[in-house]
Motif scaffolding. Structure first.
Motif, PDB file in Angstrom:
ATOM      1  N   GLU A   1       0.833  -1.207   0.000  1.00  0.00           N
ATOM      2  CA  GLU A   1       0.000   0.000   0.000  1.00  0.00           C
ATOM      3  C   GLU A   1       0.864   1.253   0.000  1.00  0.00           C
ATOM      4  O   GLU A   1       0.572   2.234  -0.715  1.00  0.00           O
ATOM      5  N   ALA A   2       1.931   1.231   0.788  1.00  0.00           N
ATOM      6  CA  ALA A   2       2.830   2.386   0.843  1.00  0.00           C
ATOM      7  C   ALA A   2       3.408   2.688  -0.527  1.00  0.00           C
ATOM      8  O   ALA A   2       3.468   3.852  -0.959  1.00  0.00           O
ATOM      9  N   GLN A   3       3.823   1.658  -1.237  1.00  0.00           N
ATOM     10  CA  GLN A   3       4.422   1.857  -2.559  1.00  0.00           C
ATOM     11  C   GLN A   3       3.418   2.466  -3.537  1.00  0.00           C
ATOM     12  O   GLN A   3       3.791   3.293  -4.375  1.00  0.00           O
ATOM     13  N   TRP A   4       2.164   2.084  -3.447  1.00  0.00           N
ATOM     14  CA  TRP A   4       1.163   2.619  -4.368  1.00  0.00           C
ATOM     15  C   TRP A   4       1.060   4.132  -4.232  1.00  0.00           C
ATOM     16  O   TRP A   4       1.070   4.861  -5.228  1.00  0.00           O
ATOM     17  N   PHE A   5       0.996   4.624  -2.989  1.00  0.00           N
ATOM     18  CA  PHE A   5       0.879   6.072  -2.781  1.00  0.00           C
ATOM     19  C   PHE A   5       2.186   6.794  -3.099  1.00  0.00           C
ATOM     20  O   PHE A   5       2.169   7.946  -3.555  1.00  0.00           O
ATOM     21  N   LEU A   6       3.303   6.138  -2.860  1.00  0.00           N
ATOM     22  CA  LEU A   6       4.580   6.757  -3.207  1.00  0.00           C
ATOM     23  C   LEU A   6       4.728   6.906  -4.724  1.00  0.00           C
ATOM     24  O   LEU A   6       5.278   7.905  -5.201  1.00  0.00           O
ATOM     25  N   ILE A   7       4.242   5.941  -5.457  1.00  0.00           N
ATOM     26  CA  ILE A   7       4.297   6.042  -6.929  1.00  0.00           C
ATOM     27  C   ILE A   7       3.419   7.198  -7.405  1.00  0.00           C
ATOM     28  O   ILE A   7       3.803   7.954  -8.309  1.00  0.00           O
ATOM     29  N   GLN A   8       2.247   7.375  -6.775  1.00  0.00           N
ATOM     30  CA  GLN A   8       1.390   8.516  -7.122  1.00  0.00           C
ATOM     31  C   GLN A   8       2.120   9.834  -6.821  1.00  0.00           C
ATOM     32  O   GLN A   8       2.074  10.778  -7.615  1.00  0.00           O
ATOM     33  N   ALA A   9       2.768   9.876  -5.672  1.00  0.00           N
ATOM     34  CA  ALA A   9       3.502  11.091  -5.291  1.00  0.00           C
ATOM     35  C   ALA A   9       4.645  11.364  -6.261  1.00  0.00           C
ATOM     36  O   ALA A   9       4.867  12.516  -6.675  1.00  0.00           O
ATOM     37  N   ARG A  10       5.371  10.317  -6.635  1.00  0.00           N
ATOM     38  CA  ARG A  10       6.496  10.486  -7.565  1.00  0.00           C
ATOM     39  C   ARG A  10       6.013  10.958  -8.938  1.00  0.00           C
ATOM     40  O   ARG A  10       6.614  11.863  -9.538  1.00  0.00           O
ATOM     41  N   ASN A  11       4.932  10.373  -9.415  1.00  0.00           N
ATOM     42  CA  ASN A  11       4.405  10.764 -10.726  1.00  0.00           C
ATOM     43  C   ASN A  11       3.950  12.216 -10.733  1.00  0.00           C
ATOM     44  O   ASN A  11       4.219  12.959 -11.685  1.00  0.00           O
ATOM     45  N   LEU A  12       3.264  12.630  -9.668  1.00  0.00           N
ATOM     46  CA  LEU A  12       2.781  14.014  -9.593  1.00  0.00           C
ATOM     47  C   LEU A  12       3.952  14.996  -9.456  1.00  0.00           C
ATOM     48  O   LEU A  12       3.952  16.064 -10.078  1.00  0.00           O
ATOM     49  N   ALA A  13       4.949  14.628  -8.647  1.00  0.00           N
ATOM     50  CA  ALA A  13       6.122  15.492  -8.485  1.00  0.00           C
ATOM     51  C   ALA A  13       6.862  15.663  -9.803  1.00  0.00           C
ATOM     52  O   ALA A  13       7.329  16.766 -10.136  1.00  0.00           O
ATOM     53  N   THR A  14       6.968  14.593 -10.567  1.00  0.00           N
ATOM     54  CA  THR A  14       7.634  14.662 -11.873  1.00  0.00           C
ATOM     55  C   THR A  14       6.816  15.492 -12.856  1.00  0.00           C
ATOM     56  O   THR A  14       7.352  16.338 -13.576  1.00  0.00           O
ATOM     57  N   GLU A  15       5.514  15.263 -12.865  1.00  0.00           N
ATOM     58  CA  GLU A  15       4.629  15.976 -13.792  1.00  0.00           C
ATOM     59  C   GLU A  15       4.633  17.484 -13.529  1.00  0.00           C
ATOM     60  O   GLU A  15       4.682  18.291 -14.462  1.00  0.00           O
ATOM     61  N   LYS A  16       4.597  17.866 -12.250  1.00  0.00           N
ATOM     62  CA  LYS A  16       4.519  19.291 -11.883  1.00  0.00           C
ATOM     63  C   LYS A  16       5.895  19.907 -11.614  1.00  0.00           C
ATOM     64  O   LYS A  16       5.984  21.067 -11.211  1.00  0.00           O
ATOM     65  N   ASN A  17       6.937  19.102 -11.818  1.00  0.00           N
ATOM     66  CA  ASN A  17       8.318  19.572 -11.645  1.00  0.00           C
ATOM     67  C   ASN A  17       8.616  20.032 -10.213  1.00  0.00           C
ATOM     68  O   ASN A  17       9.332  21.004  -9.994  1.00  0.00           O
ATOM     69  N   PHE A  18       8.059  19.312  -9.227  1.00  0.00           N
ATOM     70  CA  PHE A  18       8.406  19.546  -7.827  1.00  0.00           C
ATOM     71  C   PHE A  18       9.491  18.529  -7.461  1.00  0.00           C
ATOM     72  O   PHE A  18       9.197  17.407  -7.031  1.00  0.00           O
ATOM     73  N   ARG A  19      10.718  18.904  -7.585  1.00  0.00           N
ATOM     74  CA  ARG A  19      11.826  17.962  -7.457  1.00  0.00           C
ATOM     75  C   ARG A  19      12.365  17.832  -6.026  1.00  0.00           C
ATOM     76  O   ARG A  19      13.141  16.929  -5.734  1.00  0.00           O
ATOM     77  N   ASP A  20      11.927  18.723  -5.139  1.00  0.00           N
ATOM     78  CA  ASP A  20      12.502  18.741  -3.788  1.00  0.00           C
ATOM     79  C   ASP A  20      12.258  17.451  -3.012  1.00  0.00           C
ATOM     80  O   ASP A  20      13.064  17.075  -2.163  1.00  0.00           O
ATOM     81  N   GLU A  21      11.134  16.784  -3.287  1.00  0.00           N
ATOM     82  CA  GLU A  21      10.780  15.591  -2.520  1.00  0.00           C
ATOM     83  C   GLU A  21      11.138  14.287  -3.228  1.00  0.00           C
ATOM     84  O   GLU A  21      10.928  13.201  -2.676  1.00  0.00           O
TER      85      GLU A  21
END
Length: 370
Positions: free
Chosen positions: A272-292
């Motif tokens: 479950e943790a990995q599923w939400f982390l993948i969502q977070a990574r995809n959104l960070a990449t899409e919106k160019n929020f690289r800090d996290e």
């Protein structure tokens, strides 16, 4: 004739026994007293007290030495984890709105605790409560950065007392928010809940959608540390995320997903943790929020590591390491190389394990011996 024949048989038996004895004696003479072969010179005629030779254990292999070194450093993993939490605490510390107004008073900075206290007491004596809480809050932040957490709590409590003598509700809420975070770091769940709830009520009163969501995420972590995981999950999934979607607050949504993943990791629910982390990574990449991104990649790799999916974990740790280096986040690099080395040892890649151990020791000395 029979006697003669018996004598011959006896003679032959004695002769065979003599030959067998001589052969056994020769074998014993040739046999090494140290079968391992590390002791090659000894006195075979020695007849004193004790054995003819003391047989020493063979030298430890490279793999055995590395295994011992890796075992020795496991106790330090908790210190690295706490240091990462502390780094996040310092990063999230919020200044009061009057920080720019007190810069002149703080130039130069007071050099001692006595100088700080004298300065603050002077403002309180003159009923300059706004300046007083600003100074106390600034002193608290400096104390926090030096690692004096208990002193920070005392200063924040004093700052809150002075701020509550003023009509500045925003700064009162900011101090409460910081108090909630510091108490959460100290795992004082009750006090953390008191101050974070107060901040949430302020955000609701001010109709600040994003701050309501941010506070709900913090309250979720408080519930998680209190083992109330269902409430923690619902706080983020059913309350915070809808608010952030409405506000289109993508960066805060990434942080909310990371927190949710951490809550699942605390329960050992790594899928479950990995599923939400993948969502977070995809959104960070899409919106160019690289800090996290570095921390997200590290958390992904950590879950794979716990699941013993070492091949994928290794790849993700290496990616996380590259991101951490680009951010100059040496503490995260230390956490990564700690886990990477363990993977190399598990896979018996001794050259890589030894290199990782050397990097680990260098970083640890730099970060923790200061």
């Amino acid at each position: 004739m029979l006697v003669y024949k018996n004598n011959i048989i006896c003679f032959l038996l004695i002769l065979n026994a003599l030959f067998a004895y001589m052969e056994l004696k020769a074998q014993k003479k040739e046999q090494k007293l140290d079968p391992a072969g590390y002791v090659t010179k000894y006195d075979t005629t020695f007849t004193g007290i004790g054995p003819s030779v003391y047989v020493l254990p063979p030298p430890r292999t490279r793999e055995e030495l590395l295994t011992d070194q890796y075992k020795e450093k496991t106790y330090f993993q908790d210190s690295i984890d706490k240091a990462l939490d502390f780094q996040q605490l310092v990063h999230e510390f919020r200044p009061t709105s009057n920080i720019s107004n007190i810069q002149a008073i703080l130039t130069p900075l007071p050099a001692t605790s006595l100088a700080w206290n004298t300065l603050i007491e002077s403002e309180i004596d003159h009923a300059n409560y706004i300046t007083a809480y600003g100074l106390l809050h600034a002193y608290a932040e400096i104390s926090l950065r030096t690692g004096a957490v208990h002193q920070t709590l005392g200063l924040l409590q004093s700052a809150l007392q002075q701020a509550q003598k003023t009509p500045n509700t925003l700064d009162i809420a900011t101090i409460q928010y910081n108090l909630g975070n510091v108490y959460l770091f100290e795992k004082d769940i009750q006090q953390a809940g008191v101050f974070q709830d107060a901040y949430y009520k302020h955000a609701v009163k001010k109709q600040s959608t994003i701050e309501q969501a941010n506070s709900l995420v913090k309250i979720a972590m408080i519930h998680a540390y209190d083992k109330d995981f269902r409430t923690a999950e619902n706080n983020i999934i059913r309350k915070a995320i809808p608010l952030l979607n409405r506000a289109k607050a993508y960066e805060q949504k990434i942080l909310a997903w990371q927190t949710l993943a951490k809550i699942y990791q605390l329960q050992n629910k790594h899928t479950e943790a990995q599923w939400f982390l993948i969502q977070a990574r995809n959104l960070a990449t899409e919106k160019n929020f690289r800090d996290e991104l570095a921390e997200i990649e590290y958390m992904l790799a950590f879950s794979k590591f716990i699941q013993q999916n070492y091949k994928v974990a290794q790849k993700e740790f290496i990616q996380a390491d590259a991101l951490a280096k680009s951010e100059d986040n040496k503490l995260l690099q230390l956490a990564i190389i700690d886990k990477l080395g363990q993977i190399y040892m598990t896979q018996r890649e001794l050259n890589k394990a030894e290199g990782a151990l050397n990097d680990y020791q260098t970083l640890r000395k730099e970060l923790f011996n200061q």
